[in-house]
Enzyme design. Structure first.
Site, PDB file in Angstrom:
ATOM      1  N   GLY A 136      10.653 -27.052 -16.746  1.00 12.25           N
ATOM      2  CA  GLY A 136      12.026 -26.699 -17.124  1.00 12.25           C
ATOM      3  C   GLY A 136      12.043 -25.285 -17.679  1.00 12.25           C
ATOM      4  O   GLY A 136      11.194 -24.930 -18.481  1.00 12.25           O
TER       5      GLY A 136
ATOM      6  N   GLU B 139       3.845 -29.055 -21.134  1.00 13.21           N
ATOM      7  CA  GLU B 139       2.820 -30.081 -20.963  1.00 13.21           C
ATOM      8  C   GLU B 139       2.334 -30.210 -19.509  1.00 13.21           C
ATOM      9  O   GLU B 139       1.138 -30.266 -19.229  1.00 13.21           O
ATOM     10  CB  GLU B 139       3.485 -31.386 -21.422  1.00 13.21           C
ATOM     11  CG  GLU B 139       2.680 -32.609 -21.407  1.00 13.21           C
ATOM     12  CD  GLU B 139       3.593 -33.845 -21.206  1.00 13.21           C
ATOM     13  OE1 GLU B 139       4.830 -33.718 -21.137  1.00 13.21           O
ATOM     14  OE2 GLU B 139       3.016 -34.931 -21.095  1.00 13.21           O
TER      15      GLU B 139
ATOM     16  N   ASP C 289      11.624 -28.329 -26.000  1.00 16.69           N
ATOM     17  CA  ASP C 289      11.373 -29.591 -26.708  1.00 16.69           C
ATOM     18  C   ASP C 289      10.450 -29.441 -27.924  1.00 16.69           C
ATOM     19  O   ASP C 289      10.389 -30.336 -28.758  1.00 16.69           O
ATOM     20  CB  ASP C 289      10.742 -30.612 -25.753  1.00 16.69           C
ATOM     21  CG  ASP C 289      11.673 -30.983 -24.615  1.00 16.69           C
ATOM     22  OD1 ASP C 289      12.883 -30.782 -24.764  1.00 16.69           O
ATOM     23  OD2 ASP C 289      11.184 -31.462 -23.575  1.00 16.69           O
TER      24      ASP C 289
ATOM     25  N   MET D 142      18.778 -32.780 -25.729  1.00 23.88           N
ATOM     26  CA  MET D 142      17.572 -33.051 -24.943  1.00 23.88           C
ATOM     27  C   MET D 142      16.422 -33.505 -25.838  1.00 23.88           C
ATOM     28  O   MET D 142      16.450 -33.313 -27.053  1.00 23.88           O
ATOM     29  CB  MET D 142      17.193 -31.827 -24.120  1.00 23.88           C
ATOM     30  CG  MET D 142      18.038 -31.678 -22.862  1.00 23.88           C
ATOM     31  SD  MET D 142      17.454 -30.339 -21.808  1.00 23.88           S
ATOM     32  CE  MET D 142      18.436 -30.648 -20.338  1.00 23.88           C
TER      33      MET D 142
ATOM     34  N   ARG E 299      33.814 -40.615 -29.241  1.00 32.14           N
ATOM     35  CA  ARG E 299      33.607 -39.901 -27.980  1.00 32.14           C
ATOM     36  C   ARG E 299      32.193 -39.308 -27.959  1.00 32.14           C
ATOM     37  O   ARG E 299      31.560 -39.167 -29.001  1.00 32.14           O
ATOM     38  CB  ARG E 299      34.610 -38.755 -27.835  1.00 32.14           C
ATOM     39  CG  ARG E 299      36.056 -39.162 -27.915  1.00 32.14           C
ATOM     40  CD  ARG E 299      36.562 -39.668 -26.577  1.00 32.14           C
ATOM     41  NE  ARG E 299      38.004 -39.858 -26.662  1.00 32.14           N
ATOM     42  CZ  ARG E 299      38.904 -38.951 -26.299  1.00 32.14           C
ATOM     43  NH1 ARG E 299      38.527 -37.784 -25.829  1.00 32.14           N
ATOM     44  NH2 ARG E 299      40.187 -39.207 -26.414  1.00 32.14           N
TER      45      ARG E 299
ATOM     46  N   HIS F 120      22.046 -28.993 -19.965  1.00 31.46           N
ATOM     47  CA  HIS F 120      21.325 -27.747 -19.676  1.00 31.46           C
ATOM     48  C   HIS F 120      21.894 -26.529 -20.398  1.00 31.46           C
ATOM     49  O   HIS F 120      21.268 -25.461 -20.359  1.00 31.46           O
ATOM     50  CB  HIS F 120      21.274 -27.523 -18.165  1.00 31.46           C
ATOM     51  CG  HIS F 120      20.412 -28.529 -17.476  1.00 31.46           C
ATOM     52  ND1 HIS F 120      20.899 -29.725 -17.024  1.00 31.46           N
ATOM     53  CD2 HIS F 120      19.082 -28.539 -17.228  1.00 31.46           C
ATOM     54  CE1 HIS F 120      19.912 -30.433 -16.496  1.00 31.46           C
ATOM     55  NE2 HIS F 120      18.797 -29.738 -16.613  1.00 31.46           N
TER      56      HIS F 120
ATOM     57  N   ARG G 230      19.404 -25.005 -22.476  1.00 31.12           N
ATOM     58  CA  ARG G 230      18.286 -24.244 -21.893  1.00 31.12           C
ATOM     59  C   ARG G 230      18.720 -22.876 -21.374  1.00 31.12           C
ATOM     60  O   ARG G 230      17.885 -22.085 -20.929  1.00 31.12           O
ATOM     61  CB  ARG G 230      17.681 -25.038 -20.730  1.00 31.12           C
ATOM     62  CG  ARG G 230      16.914 -26.243 -21.143  1.00 31.12           C
ATOM     63  CD  ARG G 230      15.687 -26.521 -20.295  1.00 31.12           C
ATOM     64  NE  ARG G 230      15.843 -26.374 -18.890  1.00 31.12           N
ATOM     65  CZ  ARG G 230      15.644 -27.358 -17.997  1.00 31.12           C
ATOM     66  NH1 ARG G 230      15.303 -28.558 -18.412  1.00 31.12           N
ATOM     67  NH2 ARG G 230      15.750 -27.127 -16.726  1.00 31.12           N
TER      68      ARG G 230
HETATM   69  O1  F6P Z   1      11.174 -30.407 -20.702  1.00 30.83           O
HETATM   70  C1  F6P Z   1      12.321 -29.738 -21.035  1.00 30.83           C
HETATM   71  C2  F6P Z   1      13.542 -30.548 -20.669  1.00 30.83           C
HETATM   72  O2  F6P Z   1      14.663 -29.733 -20.922  1.00 30.83           O
HETATM   73  C3  F6P Z   1      13.678 -31.903 -21.375  1.00 30.83           C
HETATM   74  O3  F6P Z   1      14.185 -31.840 -22.667  1.00 30.83           O
HETATM   75  C4  F6P Z   1      14.590 -32.628 -20.422  1.00 30.83           C
HETATM   76  O4  F6P Z   1      14.426 -34.023 -20.519  1.00 30.83           O
HETATM   77  C5  F6P Z   1      14.135 -32.154 -19.090  1.00 30.83           C
HETATM   78  O5  F6P Z   1      13.557 -30.881 -19.294  1.00 30.83           O
HETATM   79  C6  F6P Z   1      15.212 -32.054 -18.046  1.00 30.83           C
HETATM   80  O6  F6P Z   1      14.628 -31.582 -16.892  1.00 30.83           O
HETATM   81  P1  F6P Z   1      15.404 -31.215 -15.554  1.00 30.83           P
HETATM   82  O7  F6P Z   1      16.209 -29.999 -15.831  1.00 30.83           O
HETATM   83  O8  F6P Z   1      14.334 -30.968 -14.565  1.00 30.83           O
HETATM   84  O9  F6P Z   1      16.251 -32.396 -15.227  1.00 30.83           O
END
Ligand code: F6P
Length: 341
Positions: A10, A103, A127, A169, A265, A271, A274
């Site tokens: 990710g 990881e 994470d 997340m 709610r 995302h 991120r």
């Molecule tokens: O590993 C980072 C992460 O953002 C996690 O928190 C989340 O579960 C996962 O990636 C989501 O991944 P993807 O964007 O591939 O669905």
């Protein structure tokens, strides 16, 4: 020397800061050459590259995502994948790799190191669940995004006298939920490490309303109710065996409504956590990781990952970071619990 650089898993804010620091120091201090591998381990596997010179990295420090692209490709799950990588590295005259990932990506790096590939790892993940480093870059940015959302949700929840569940997340580790929940003054925080009771959550929600405030419940996507299971959005496994999570927030909102009679709610941040520009903390951390990674390579300290220990950048064996996840310590959770309800 000629290096291949890749970003896998990710994406997260700060990846470009590492790439920039590796290349700038590598060229300036050691006269190295760099090749960018596209899309994580797919790059060396399929020979997908892009130039990675001084020009390619200009202006990228504040940019989110990764200029190299990313993927969850696992060469160990592909027939002949590892041999193909070794062959491609040889063909392209690449002496060593800088692998930036979490990881899964660093797990592949660990196995390649054992097979004699020269590799240095750099830890990333929003994470913050990699072992043997105090923090990973990307985490601070995502916590700040979540806190901004929680601050905004407080005012609208209050105006409408409703409860709001914020799903963040975190599949196995509740770091984002814990930090954003503490910083955002959440009514309660629910994390994957500790199964939660919906009755207790309902009681906290009621007591918050009784005090004249609207409750905000922060829940990690991987949190599990005591009397239920993890909520899975999509059973399809990726190359590292992960399912897609999400859904626990909606499920909990229904439970709260049923138990308290209060309108509830859900907001799933997804995302958004991120994306976008890294915070100053993540720009500095990613820059320092990049500088130390290329120095470790220059010193031939292969099979290591750079890590944050206190305020120092350390080098640790790759395997020590990828063997097991760094979960939230119950003592830290107990500190947050003081404010529940
Ligand atoms: O590993 C980072 C992460 O953002 C996690 O928190 C989340 O579960 C996962 O990636 C989501 O991944 P993807 O964007 O591939 O669905």
């Amino acid at each position: 020397m000629r290096f291949g650089v890749l970003t896998g898993g990710g994406d997260c804010p700060g990846l470009n800061g590492v790439i920039r620091a590796v290349v700038r120091k590598g060229i300036r201090d050691y006269g190295y050459e760099f090749v960018g591998f596209r899309d994580g381990w797919k790059g060396p596997l399929e020979g997908l590259t892009m130039p990675l010179d001084r020009n390619a990295i200009r202006g990228i420090l504040p940019r989110g995502g990764t200029i190299l692209g990313s993927s969850r490709t696992n060469p160990f799950k592909i027939d002949g994948g590892v041999e193909k990588i070794q062959e491609n590295l040889k063909k392209m005259g690449i002496d060593a790799l800088i692998a930036i990932g979490g990881e899964d990506t660093l797990g592949v790096a660990t196995k390649l190191d054992a097979l004699g590939v020269k590799v240095i790892g750099v830890p990333k993940t929003i994470d913050n669940d990699l072992s043997n480093t105090d923090y990973t870059f990307g985490f601070d940015t995502s916590v700040n995004i979540a806190v901004d959302a929680i601050d905004r949700l407080h005012t609208t929840a209050g105006s409408h006298h409703r409860a709001l569940v914020v799903e963040v997340m975190g599949r196995h580790a509740g770091w984002i939920a814990l930090h954003s929940g503490i910083a955002g003054g959440a009514t309660c925080i629910l994390i994957p490490e500790i199964k939660f009771s919906t009755d207790k959550v309902a009681a906290w929600v009621n007591s918050r309303f009784e005090d004249g405030f609207a409750p905000i419940i922060v829940i990690a996507e991987g949190a599990i109710p005591q009397d239920g299971d993890m909520k899975i959005k999509d059973q399809t496994l990726d190359a590292f065996g992960h399912v897609k999570l999400s859904g626990i927030g909606d499920w909990l909102a229904q439970e709260i409504e049923a138990k308290t009679g209060k309108e509830t709610r859900t907001v799933v941040l997804g995302h958004i956590q991120r994306g976008g520009s890294p915070t100053a903390f993540d720009r500095v951390l990613s820059t320092r990781f990049g500088l130390h990674a290329i120095t470790a390579a220059h010193e031939g300290d292969w099979g290591k990952m750079v890590a944050l220990h206190g305020t120092n950048i350390a080098r640790v064996p790759l395997a020590s970071a990828t063997g097991e996840l760094k979960l939230v310590d119950p003592a830290l959770y107990a500190e947050a619990e003081v404010f529940f309800g």
